[in-house]
Design an enzyme around this catalytic site. Structure first.
Site, PDB file in Angstrom:
ATOM      1  N   CYS A 337       0.790  -1.234   0.000  1.00 58.78           N
ATOM      2  CA  CYS A 337       0.000   0.000   0.000  1.00 58.78           C
ATOM      3  C   CYS A 337       0.824   1.287   0.000  1.00 58.78           C
ATOM      4  CB  CYS A 337      -1.052  -0.002   1.100  1.00 58.78           C
ATOM      5  SG  CYS A 337      -0.624  -0.909   2.580  1.00 58.78           S
ATOM      6  N   ARG A 366       7.465 -10.841   5.455  1.00 54.74           N
ATOM      7  CA  ARG A 366       7.135 -10.529   6.840  1.00 54.74           C
ATOM      8  C   ARG A 366       7.842 -11.512   7.751  1.00 54.74           C
ATOM      9  NH1 ARG A 366       0.624  -9.418   6.090  1.00 54.74           N
ATOM     10  NH2 ARG A 366       0.917  -7.696   4.630  1.00 54.74           N
ATOM     11  N   GLN A 384       0.825 -11.173  -2.658  1.00 55.90           N
ATOM     12  CA  GLN A 384      -0.576 -10.794  -2.510  1.00 55.90           C
ATOM     13  C   GLN A 384      -1.148 -10.419  -3.870  1.00 55.90           C
ATOM     14  OE1 GLN A 384       0.143  -7.481   0.212  1.00 55.90           O
ATOM     15  NE2 GLN A 384      -0.870  -8.644   1.822  1.00 55.90           N
ATOM     16  N   ASP A 386      -2.819  -8.035  -4.708  1.00 54.76           N
ATOM     17  CA  ASP A 386      -3.185  -6.815  -4.020  1.00 54.76           C
ATOM     18  C   ASP A 386      -3.754  -5.773  -4.974  1.00 54.76           C
ATOM     19  OD1 ASP A 386      -3.368  -5.390  -1.740  1.00 54.76           O
ATOM     20  OD2 ASP A 386      -1.221  -5.030  -1.478  1.00 54.76           O
ATOM     21  N   HIS A 388      -5.331  -1.454  -4.577  1.00 54.26           N
ATOM     22  CA  HIS A 388      -5.807  -0.375  -3.722  1.00 54.26           C
ATOM     23  C   HIS A 388      -6.728   0.502  -4.528  1.00 54.26           C
ATOM     24  CE1 HIS A 388      -2.254  -1.892  -1.633  1.00 54.26           C
ATOM     25  NE2 HIS A 388      -3.017  -1.691  -0.585  1.00 54.26           N
ATOM     26  N   LYS A 472     -11.925  -4.640   8.752  1.00 54.42           N
ATOM     27  CA  LYS A 472     -11.831  -5.434   7.538  1.00 54.42           C
ATOM     28  C   LYS A 472     -12.920  -6.486   7.431  1.00 54.42           C
ATOM     29  CE  LYS A 472      -8.298  -8.367   9.653  1.00 54.42           C
ATOM     30  NZ  LYS A 472      -7.127  -9.188   9.405  1.00 54.42           N
ATOM     31  N   HIS A 518      -8.194  -1.394   0.633  1.00 58.11           N
ATOM     32  CA  HIS A 518      -7.212  -2.449   0.346  1.00 58.11           C
ATOM     33  C   HIS A 518      -8.020  -3.698   0.053  1.00 58.11           C
ATOM     34  CE1 HIS A 518      -4.038  -0.418   2.990  1.00 58.11           C
ATOM     35  NE2 HIS A 518      -5.157   0.163   3.381  1.00 58.11           N
TER      36      HIS A 518
END
Length: 645
Positions: A337, A366, A384, A386, A388, A472, A518
RNA sequence: GCCGAUGUAGCUCAGUUGGUCAGAGCAGCUGAUUUGUAAUCAGCUGGCCGGGGGUUCGAAUCCCUCCAUCGGCUCCA
């Protein structure tokens, strides 16, 4: 007399003080034999507890969740009783029923229990069960309960009682074992006919890492020996679906100590599988107005100071790498992000340009605690799917709903029907964990709840599970062994736009702050593929299968023809290979079946002279002889069935 | 990170109380066979028994330590 309403809405009259067991007998002898507990006005009771007022009731047998729960809860007591007999001086924590069985947290002092000790405990449990010990409920004042456990020296029970409200506290006694317990319980231990202790584990007292670790013993019991046998067989079957096992067998992924723990290596077949999924989602996203972006794997420390992630995770993540001359610090990116925020900032946006949807299959790193790593479901480096979404406040709900639609589309395409939805909100008791304004949190939580309602999803609302920057909505599924994993996630964020000072120009010609969403419908490719492997037990649908067809020449005399077929199929982009080994056809078929390749094409003299292939489908068998064109049609139809639904 | 268990050829596993215990099947390689819908036959090559340290005349086997895996706990941006 009191009125008892049964689940079918029929009402029967009984004397006040009637018990569940008596009601069951009134209905049928069979039911009376099998009833384990009774639900009275939504509360589960012992079946020998008198009912004194009108009530809605449900009699619970082994077939009911609440019946099993009662049995297992009583089994926890039974195990505790057995352990107390075998290991005098053991202190007891809590012993609830769980989804599949029960556990008891115990403190054995100097002693320890491992699976080697299970048989003797199981035997002792069965011995006590056969004694038909009654579970006798008693109620005592709190002070008396405290005295009992202080005297016994069981500080855990004292701790529990201290947390209870003043007044009377219920105990259950069965044989020599007396336990602080709300109940309900079986009438006696006799329905417990089969016992199996499953494993031991360390468990912190009251789930608190800073407190003492007790020994947790898991077990399960059944009213029939046969059921235990079936359960154990079912567990064995489930283990065969384990993605770690299938991943190895089908050569999908591997780990290497040299590379590092929790860092998956995608082997060619696994990579093929994953790419097919990615292609699918990319197509869906393109149609939904997403723009692909690509960002680097590391980011300057300042990026994460701005985002707030540094403050929250800086010390607990992989430590920064620094440039040799300037000493500038960079973090492996733990999420995408912040990078995407910077992409948003490269340009000025009008309110008419929003929403802007930036998508990236972004690999993040991570630091996960070593004890947490688990196959592909919990790793230290993962990708991910991912994106946004930067939108106006008035677009949040609409965008949120559009994302839910993508998640549901994926689940449908992959035939995932067994999922649950969870809304994670703040923990009102520890607001200091979160960043962002009260007003923004309020708005975000409201947006999620409304969107979920509007899509008609049944969601469980869990407080305290929110991310530190926003609430979330998560889509959860269970793996082969019943462990719950989060897949897709959608999160509303008013916070990062603030921190990155993101802006757009409104119709009033003033600067406004966009809202960020997200979202990752798969969650992580690693975890999603893991769950998918278990879902299909490695028998992937044709459009995903790494290899779609394998040509099996009867003998080397037909290799030229096999190669010709291979080229033709490759031209149609059917992922095909040849088994050219000097083996008998039966062997080649067996191996292809084991490799779970969807189609086997047997070619010999007949096929070569007719220009055909003999088609065998994985798991089904012989489909007869087809021309190449006809086979291509079979493949295309089967693939299109998924893609174009 | 914590508690417990496990770690033997590429894979799945045997290895009794420390003493020809370094083995099997599959895979791989060589050869024979030229094969028709779930395993053709024969021969051969593979292992510093997770790494390191110790005890012992002698260690895959006992002890310590580290690493990894498994089951949980805790954690999960």
């Amino acid at each position: 007399m009191i009125n008892i309403t049964l689940p079918d809405k029929s009402v029967r009259e009984f004397e006040s003080g009637v018990t569940g067991y008596e009601i069951a007998r009134n209905i049928s002898e069979g039911l009376a034999r099998n009833v384990l507990s009774i639900t009275v006005n939504g509360e589960v009771w012992d079946i020998d507890r008198p009912i004194r007022e009108d009530a809605r009731i449900k009699l619970n047998t082994w077939e009911d969740r609440d019946g099993k729960a009662t049995m297992w809860h009583s089994s926890a007591h039974l195990m505790a009783a057995a352990i107390e007999e075998l290991y005098p001086g053991t202190k007891f924590g809590i012993g609830p029923d769980v989804e599949n069985g029960f556990y008891y947290d115990i403190d054995l002092g100097e002693e320890s229990i491992s699976s080697k000790d299970f048989p003797k405990i199981e035997e002792k449990m069965l011995e006590i069960a056969r004694r038909k010990e009654r579970f006798v409920r008693s109620e005592v004042p709190k002070s008396e309960a405290l005295d009992f456990y202080s005297e016994k020296g069981d500080e855990y029970k004292v701790d529990l009682i201290n947390d209870l409200e003043d007044g009377t506290i219920s105990f259950y006694k069965s044989g020599n074992f007396t336990d602080l317990c709300r109940g309900p319980h079986l009438v006696d231990t006799s329905p417990i006919k089969a016992v199996k202790l499953l494993n031991t584990a360390g468990a912190y007292w009251r789930g608190d890492e800073s407190r003492k670790q007790l020994t947790r013993v898991y077990g399960i019991t059944f009213p029939k020996q046969k059921m235990l046998k079936e359960y154990l067989e079912m567990l064995e079957e489930a283990k065969k679906r384990d993605h770690r096992k299938i991943g190895k067998e089908l050569e999908l992924f591997a780990f290497s100590n040299k590379v590092g723990q929790g860092l998956p290596l995608w082997l060619p077949k696994g990579a093929e599988l994953r790419e097919n999924l990615e292609k699918f989602l990319k197509r869906v996203q393109r149609q939904a107005g997403y723009k692909p972006v690509i960002t680097p794997h590391i980011g300057n420390k300042n990026l994460y100071v701005t985002s707030g992630h540094y403050e929250k995770y800086g010390e607990d993540s992989f430590q920064p790498i620094s440039t040799p001359s300037e000493g500038e610090e960079f973090f492996l990116k733990p999420m995408n992000c912040p990078h995407h925020c910077e992409i948003f900032k490269t340009k000025q946006y009008s309110y008419k340009d929003l929403p802007v949807r930036l998508a990236e299959f972004g690999t993040v790193y991570r630091y996960e605690q070593s004890g947490e790593l688990h196959g592909l479901t919990r790793v230290r480096g993962f990708t991910q799917d991912d994106a946004h979404i930067f939108c106006r406040p008035d677009q949040v709900k609409e965008e949120f709903i559009a994302v839910i639609d993508i998640v549901l589309l994926i689940f449908k395409a992959l035939d995932f029907t067994d999922y649950s939805v969870q809304i994670s909100l703040r923990d009102p008791d520890s607001m200091e964990k979160y960043i962002g304004t009260e007003e923004n949190w309020e708005k975000a939580e409201q947006a999620i709840i409304e969107a979920t309602e509007e899509k008609g999803l049944t969601a469980e609302i869990v407080t305290g599970e929110a991310a530190f920057y926003g609430p979330k909505l998560d889509f959860m599924v269970k793996d082969a062994l019943g462990r719950k994993w989060q897949l897709g996630t959608i999160q509303v964020d008013y916070n990062l736009p603030e921190r990155f000072e993101l802006e757009y120009i409104g119709s009033d010609n003033q600067k406004h702050r966009p809202v960020m969403i997200h979202r990752a419908p798969f969650g992580s490719m690693e975890r999603f593929v893991a769950v998918m492997i278990e879902h299909y037990a490695g028998n992937f649908p044709l459009w995903l299968a790494p290899d779609q067809a394998i040509i099996l020449p009867i003998s080397e005399k037909y290799e030229n023809y096999a190669k010709k077929v291979l080229h033709l199929l490759n031209n149609y982009e059917i992922r095909t290979l040849i088994d050219e080994r000097n083996e008998k056809t039966g062997k080649k078929i067996r191996d292809a079946e084991t490799r779970k390749i969807p189609y086997m094409l047997i070619v010999g003299e007949k096929e070569e002279s007719d220009g055909t292939v003999s088609v065998r489908k994985h798991g089904q068998g012989d489909l007869g002889t087809h021309s190449i064109e006809s086979f291509v049609k079979i493949i295309e139809d089967e693939v299109n069935k998924f893609i174009k639904q």
